[in-house]
Design an enzyme around this catalytic site. Structure first.
Site, PDB file in Angstrom:
ATOM      1  N   GLY A 268      -4.721 -22.763  54.413  1.00  0.00           N
ATOM      2  CA  GLY A 268      -5.117 -23.812  53.557  1.00  0.00           C
ATOM      3  C   GLY A 268      -4.630 -23.496  52.139  1.00  0.00           C
ATOM      4  O   GLY A 268      -3.957 -24.122  51.307  1.00  0.00           O
ATOM      5  N   ALA A 269      -5.085 -22.331  51.617  1.00  0.00           N
ATOM      6  CA  ALA A 269      -4.646 -21.914  50.325  1.00  0.00           C
ATOM      7  C   ALA A 269      -5.129 -20.436  50.057  1.00  0.00           C
ATOM      8  O   ALA A 269      -6.016 -19.972  50.653  1.00  0.00           O
ATOM      9  CB  ALA A 269      -5.426 -22.898  49.305  1.00  0.00           C
ATOM     10  N   GLU A 271      -6.439 -17.387  46.853  1.00  0.00           N
ATOM     11  CA  GLU A 271      -7.121 -17.226  45.864  1.00  0.00           C
ATOM     12  C   GLU A 271      -6.775 -16.155  44.786  1.00  0.00           C
ATOM     13  O   GLU A 271      -7.614 -15.768  43.967  1.00  0.00           O
ATOM     14  CB  GLU A 271      -8.751 -16.962  46.070  1.00  0.00           C
ATOM     15  CG  GLU A 271      -9.247 -15.668  46.711  1.00  0.00           C
ATOM     16  CD  GLU A 271      -9.125 -15.538  48.250  1.00  0.00           C
ATOM     17  OE1 GLU A 271      -8.616 -16.537  48.944  1.00  0.00           O
ATOM     18  OE2 GLU A 271      -9.870 -14.723  48.989  1.00  0.00           O
ATOM     19  N   ASN A 272      -5.487 -15.930  44.807  1.00  0.00           N
ATOM     20  CA  ASN A 272      -4.825 -14.724  44.093  1.00  0.00           C
ATOM     21  C   ASN A 272      -5.423 -14.790  42.776  1.00  0.00           C
ATOM     22  O   ASN A 272      -5.488 -16.183  42.211  1.00  0.00           O
ATOM     23  CB  ASN A 272      -3.533 -14.940  44.133  1.00  0.00           C
ATOM     24  CG  ASN A 272      -3.017 -15.025  45.611  1.00  0.00           C
ATOM     25  OD1 ASN A 272      -3.000 -14.474  46.281  1.00  0.00           O
ATOM     26  ND2 ASN A 272      -2.242 -16.204  45.787  1.00  0.00           N
ATOM     27  N   HIS A 304     -12.980 -24.300  46.576  1.00  0.00           N
ATOM     28  CA  HIS A 304     -13.346 -22.948  47.183  1.00  0.00           C
ATOM     29  C   HIS A 304     -12.354 -22.026  46.570  1.00  0.00           C
ATOM     30  O   HIS A 304     -12.975 -20.769  46.261  1.00  0.00           O
ATOM     31  CB  HIS A 304     -12.807 -23.246  48.672  1.00  0.00           C
ATOM     32  CG  HIS A 304     -13.006 -22.214  49.472  1.00  0.00           C
ATOM     33  ND1 HIS A 304     -13.978 -21.872  50.358  1.00  0.00           N
ATOM     34  CD2 HIS A 304     -11.943 -21.206  49.563  1.00  0.00           C
ATOM     35  CE1 HIS A 304     -13.862 -20.823  50.984  1.00  0.00           C
ATOM     36  NE2 HIS A 304     -12.509 -20.374  50.741  1.00  0.00           N
ATOM     37  N   GLU A 305     -11.184 -22.357  46.372  1.00  0.00           N
ATOM     38  CA  GLU A 305     -10.192 -21.090  45.915  1.00  0.00           C
ATOM     39  C   GLU A 305     -10.613 -20.842  44.452  1.00  0.00           C
ATOM     40  O   GLU A 305     -10.862 -19.705  43.831  1.00  0.00           O
ATOM     41  CB  GLU A 305      -8.822 -21.724  45.742  1.00  0.00           C
ATOM     42  CG  GLU A 305      -8.109 -21.862  47.025  1.00  0.00           C
ATOM     43  CD  GLU A 305      -8.619 -21.007  48.207  1.00  0.00           C
ATOM     44  OE1 GLU A 305      -8.716 -19.897  48.130  1.00  0.00           O
ATOM     45  OE2 GLU A 305      -8.713 -21.749  49.428  1.00  0.00           O
ATOM     46  N   HIS A 308     -13.820 -18.528  44.438  1.00  0.00           N
ATOM     47  CA  HIS A 308     -13.322 -17.278  44.723  1.00  0.00           C
ATOM     48  C   HIS A 308     -13.122 -16.068  43.782  1.00  0.00           C
ATOM     49  O   HIS A 308     -13.377 -15.128  43.690  1.00  0.00           O
ATOM     50  CB  HIS A 308     -12.163 -17.207  45.585  1.00  0.00           C
ATOM     51  CG  HIS A 308     -12.242 -17.149  47.020  1.00  0.00           C
ATOM     52  ND1 HIS A 308     -13.139 -16.428  47.676  1.00  0.00           N
ATOM     53  CD2 HIS A 308     -11.727 -17.805  48.034  1.00  0.00           C
ATOM     54  CE1 HIS A 308     -13.117 -16.828  49.079  1.00  0.00           C
ATOM     55  NE2 HIS A 308     -12.247 -17.649  49.329  1.00  0.00           N
ATOM     56  N   GLU A 327     -15.821 -15.229  52.140  1.00  0.00           N
ATOM     57  CA  GLU A 327     -15.588 -16.410  52.623  1.00  0.00           C
ATOM     58  C   GLU A 327     -16.833 -17.425  53.034  1.00  0.00           C
ATOM     59  O   GLU A 327     -16.844 -18.612  52.724  1.00  0.00           O
ATOM     60  CB  GLU A 327     -14.759 -16.250  54.053  1.00  0.00           C
ATOM     61  CG  GLU A 327     -13.453 -15.798  53.735  1.00  0.00           C
ATOM     62  CD  GLU A 327     -12.660 -16.555  52.753  1.00  0.00           C
ATOM     63  OE1 GLU A 327     -13.069 -17.509  52.305  1.00  0.00           O
ATOM     64  OE2 GLU A 327     -11.555 -15.844  52.077  1.00  0.00           O
TER      65      GLU A 327
HETATM   66  N1  PHE Z   1      -8.495 -16.690  51.741  1.00  0.00           N
HETATM   67  C1  PHE Z   1      -8.284 -17.817  51.846  1.00  0.00           C
HETATM   68  C2  PHE Z   1      -9.410 -18.493  51.566  1.00  0.00           C
HETATM   69  O1  PHE Z   1     -10.134 -18.810  52.383  1.00  0.00           O
HETATM   70  C3  PHE Z   1      -7.635 -17.908  53.379  1.00  0.00           C
HETATM   71  C4  PHE Z   1      -6.395 -17.195  53.551  1.00  0.00           C
HETATM   72  C5  PHE Z   1      -6.241 -16.079  54.292  1.00  0.00           C
HETATM   73  C6  PHE Z   1      -5.172 -17.450  53.146  1.00  0.00           C
HETATM   74  C7  PHE Z   1      -5.243 -15.473  54.905  1.00  0.00           C
HETATM   75  C8  PHE Z   1      -4.066 -16.984  53.531  1.00  0.00           C
HETATM   76  C9  PHE Z   1      -4.115 -15.767  54.231  1.00  0.00           C
HETATM   77  O2  PHE Z   1      -9.519 -19.365  50.661  1.00  0.00           O
HETATM   78 ZN    ZN Z   2     -11.821 -18.448  51.081  1.00  0.00          ZN
END
Ligand code: PHE
Ligand code: ZN
Length: 881
Positions: A268-269, A271-272, A304-305, A308, A327
């Site tokens: 989906g996305a 969170e870098n 959500h992102e 994070h 998560e």
């Molecule tokens: N960490 C991301 C999320 O839940 C999900 C994700 C995992 C995206 C692995 C790409 C690769 O917000």
């Molecule tokens: Zn997440």
């Protein structure tokens, strides 16, 4: 030579890293097929490690060019570099600087992990183990470093260059057509949070001032020309940032926050740090192209992102077994955010539908695993409903057990104590035990034991004594690798509904009033005696779905109808109707399988009519009540010897009956809810549309031409995607000329818009007709379809395999064979997406014998193929195991 890590990986084998990395300097020269990456790592031995150790770095499909230590090239005899690793057997004893240059080919990267290209733009995806596809590194989340990244690219190919943290410098490369940008991220982070983007992108921007007065520039980058579809995402980001300050006291910490939408993305996305990268499906929205549900999803994923940044980035996971630490907690946070932005009861119902539809199913099959798994072969396969959604339920239970204030104190302690660190579940729970003064030892079982607890509740009402005794027994079913279970701590919120429909506060014999209504179960069987009752009360169990459990209670249909009309807890009001419907449906499935005719039950229709007549209820809630259990819900409740065809027939019959019996009311509502104001995605307007569209769908269920005409007219006249798509969905269930006309019109109207064409793919893949398999096969050759794009794959193949119960589970097994064929083709290109698609087989053992044998044979055929990816092999083998 570095040998491939011996998988499976076990939590019990965790060891602190031998080497730490303090700083990382990357210099990435972007090129379509030969990108050069120079990495300078400041390494130092971990004081916690056992002693001098070789340096072993991960790699994956890397081409090594040179290796140097402290500015001096290393002779080839001093190290071993292969595509999947770099080892220096005798590194310097103290801190040193390692310089490595590698070459990678972003255009050939079809796995979409590491650095790849999407619509010609460069982007990265590093979680979980993608950074090793960019450079050699100790690719594990407990190695946290400060990153400085220089990105260089052709000026025309990539005018926009983005990295983590803050921008510090940019300029031209003299005598060339190239330019560069330097980004610095002051916050130490694990490498899975690294990201860069280079490309032609346009931005929608705004400013934000944090609660302590920090000015932040926000931007959402999209394909040029789509800026007008990025506004909603940007507003959702502002709301998220404000909410995290107000709800958790968490403030943003950099000068910029960038979001980039890309068309090719496995999940989906992501969170870098300071540079979230999104599947464009969770960014782009306009009234004409996105439904109300799309808007709500965008708001939730943006939040959500963003959340994070504190739960995941500032505090990260020690190892991937702790994935739910970030998560589950972040899903809990985004659910709370959406509840505050929209309707809390409706959000809870929607979340529980998702939990039951995905997590309960996973938990009941061969892929069941604990919220914190103890072993894995491929971590990509553990981004599951159990880790995310059940993980969120576990955090919610902590809050229910402790109450809001002590919960908040636990969160504050967690943020204060672990900021800048890589933490574990034990450390997280310890914060609540300490701040909340609670013993959470038994509670830890929620992280360790897989399987959905099952409660059996029986009542004894003593009119003379004015007491109600509840005997409650709990069982946690066996799951793979866990044949026997211990009893769990279950916070069961209890209400008592008195004869007049008003709540009677529960008072527990020997204890007094039940604080916040929370009964805490801890033993295999126990009895709670509620006293001081004014008359016969009906228990309302697990209000708000306080615990993720299944409940069998001895409530009769009269009790359920009573709760459906009077329960002050909206969730349980909805649940009462679901339970009533489920009992009828399950009864009728049995009748159908025995060759009989379906039974019609006036009681349910009565309960529905009462809800429809209650003008105090919000439309979105009424829409949820009118949506009877799905085919998946019914299959799950039946649990074994499942016949998807009989389930469909029973459900179809009930929908027809409701549509017939309530036709006049539904029609009046449909007309009354017509909205002539311009479209707005707000929750109240969306709620009215959802109820109106449920009315339409039920009106059409019996198939009367008048109602089909109504749907066709709504399709044609709609000025927004919600109403257009709802009408098309209704039409899709009826084999009529109107259906094919509308489908053709839709394809033509949205030809240029892949995300909208995905809706068209998905809808057709879900048609419960015998012709659907051939239709889906035909659509795989449609010019808009591509196995290279995960969204297309999920829309067409994912919808067919996961959401079309009768046609995927065709009695002749052709649905299984088709999906398996597509999965194995896809596996060579994108193993992660292939493995995910294969999880459609996870309930095969619960099927009736004919389909079960066909599904097993298909799984065995896939398992026997040479050269499966580790991702796919893991899913197939566990499914068969
Ligand atoms: N960490 C991301 C999320 O839940 C999900 C994700 C995992 C995206 C692995 C790409 C690769 O917000
Ligand atoms: Zn997440």
């Amino acid at each position: 030579m570095r040998t491939e890590q011996a998988r499976p990986i076990r939590l019990s084998d965790y060891r602190a890293p031998d080497w730490l990395v303090d700083t990382v300097h990357l210099d990435v020269a972007l090129h379509p097929t030969r990108t050069r990456v120079k990495a300078r790592l400041a390494l130092r031995p971990n004081p916690q490690a056992a002693g001098p150790a070789p340096l072993v770095l991960d790699g994956d499909e890397l081409t090594p060019l040179s290796v140097g230590v402290d500015g001096v090239a290393l002779p080839e005899s001093a190290y071993a570099a292969t595509p999947d690793g770099l080892t220096i057997p005798q590194p310097p004893a103290g801190p040193f600087v390692l310089e490595v240059e590698t070459e990678i080919d972003p255009s050939a990267n079809t796995k979409l992990m590491g650095l790849y290209r999407s619509s010609g733009n460069y982007c990265t995806q590093c979680e979980a183990e993608g950074f090793r596809r960019i450079t050699y590194f100790p690719d594990r989340p407990d190695v946290m470093a400060v990153y400085t990244t220089r990105i260089e690219a052709d000026r025309d190919e990539a005018p926009v260059l983005l990295g983590n943290g803050n921008p510090v410098e940019r300029g031209e490369v003299p005598g060339t057509n190239r330019h560069y940008a330097v980004w610095h991220d002051p916050f130490p982070k694990p490498c899975y949070l690294f990201a860069l983007v280079g490309g032609r992108l346009a931005a929608r921007r705004t400013g934000f001032t944090t609660m302590s007065g920090r000015a932040v520039e926000l931007a959402v980058y999209v394909e040029p020309g789509k800026e007008d579809r990025a506004g909603y995402a940007l507003e959702a980001l502002e709301r998220s940032m404000r909410w995290d300050e107000q709800a958790f006291g968490r403030e943003y910490d950099l000068d910029v926050f960038n979001i980039v939408a890309v068309a090719d993305f496995n999940m989906g996305a992501m969170e870098n740090k300071g540079l979230n990268i999104f599947n464009d499906k969770y960014v782009l929205a306009s009234p004409e192209t996105a439904t109300d549900a799309d808007f709500a999803h965008i708001e939730a994923v943006i939040a959500h992102e963003y959340f994070h940044n504190w739960t995941g980035n500032r505090i990260t996971c020690r190892d991937w077994f702790q994935l739910c630490l970030k998560e589950g907690l972040t899903v809990f946070r985004d659910q709370e955010f959406s509840s505050d932005m929209r309707s809390r009861p409706v959000k809870r119902i929607a979340d529980v539908r998702v939990l039951r539809g995905h997590q309960f199913v996973e938990d009941a099959g061969p892929l069941a695993h604990p919220v914190r798994p103890e072993t894995y072969r491929e971590i990509n396969n553990f981004y599951t409903a159990t880790v995310y959604e059940k993980g969120a339920e576990v955090v919610r239970m902590l809050k229910t057990l402790l109450g809001p204030d002590r919960f908040r104190a636990g969160m504050d302690l967690y943020f204060a104590r672990h900021d800048g660190r890589a933490a574990t579940i034990e450390e997280f729970v310890a914060c609540f035990a300490e701040a909340g003064g609670a013993d959470l030892t038994q509670f830890m079982l929620w992280y360790a034991q897989a399987g959905t607890p099952e409660l059996a509740v029986t009542r004894r009402y003593d009119a003379q004594a004015g007491t109600l005794s509840l005997d409650i027994a709990q069982v946690v079913p066996p799951t793979p690798g866990q044949p026997t279970k211990s009893p769990m701590v279950i916070p069961l919120v209890l209400g008592l509904v008195g004869p007049d429909g008003a709540d009677v506060p529960p008072v527990l014999r020997g204890h007094g009033p039940v604080e916040r209504g929370v009964l805490v179960l801890t033993r295999p069987a126990e009895t709670f005696v509620l006293e001081g009752l004014p008359g016969r009360v009906v228990p309302s169990l697990n209000r708000g779905f306080s615990a993720p459990v299944k409940i069998k209670a001895d409530l009769g249909s009269d009790d359920l109808r009573f709760l459906a009309t009077h329960d002050s807890d909206p969730f349980n009001r909805w649940q009462a109707v679901q339970t009533l419907a489920s009992e009828i449906l399950i009864g009728n499935v049995a009748v159908i399988r025995a060759g009989g005719g379906v039974r019609h039950d006036g009681g349910l229709v009565h309960a529905l009519a009462a809800v429809l007549a209650d003008e105090r209820l919000e439309p979105a809630f009424v829409a949820q009540v009118l949506s009877i259990p799905s085919e998946g819900d019914i299959a799950r409740d039946i649990g074994r010897d499942v016949d998807p065809e009989a389930i469909w027939l029973a459900r179809h019959a009930l929908r027809r009956a409701i549509g017939n019996d309530l036709a006049p009311t539904l029609r009046v509502l449909y007309d009354r809810l017509r909205d002539d104001a311009p479209y707005s995605p707000d929750a109240a307007s969306a709620g009215r549309r959802s109820l109106r569209n449920v009315c339409l769908d039920l009106l059409a269920a019996p198939g009367h031409p008048g109602a089909i005409g109504l749907a066709a007219a709504q399709y044609a006249e709609a000025d927004n995607m919600t109403d257009r798509m709802a009408a098309l969905g209704t039409l899709s269930l009826h084999d009529t000329a109107e259906r094919e006309e509308a489908l053709a019109d839709f394809a033509d109207r949205f030809r240029e818009d892949p995300l909208v064409i995905d809706k068209w793919f998905a809808l057709q893949a879900m048609i419960p007709d015998a012709g659907t398999l051939a239709r889906v096969q035909r659509l795989t050759a449609h010019p808009a379809f591509s196995l290279g794009n995960p969204n297309r794959v999920r829309a067409l193949l994912g919808s067919f395999a996961q959401a079309n119960h009768t046609q995927f589970n065709r009695a002749d097994g052709a649905g299984y064979d088709f999906v398996a064929e597509m999965v194995t083709t896809l596996d060579g290109r994108n193993p992660q997406v292939a493995a995910r698609l294969m999880t459609a087989f996870r309930s095969w053992r619960a099927l009736e014998p004919g389909r079960r044998d066909k599904a097993r044979a298909t799984l065995e055929r896939v398992a026997a193929r040479p050269s499966l990816s580790r991702d796919l092999a893991d899913i197939v083998e566990r499914s068969l195991g």
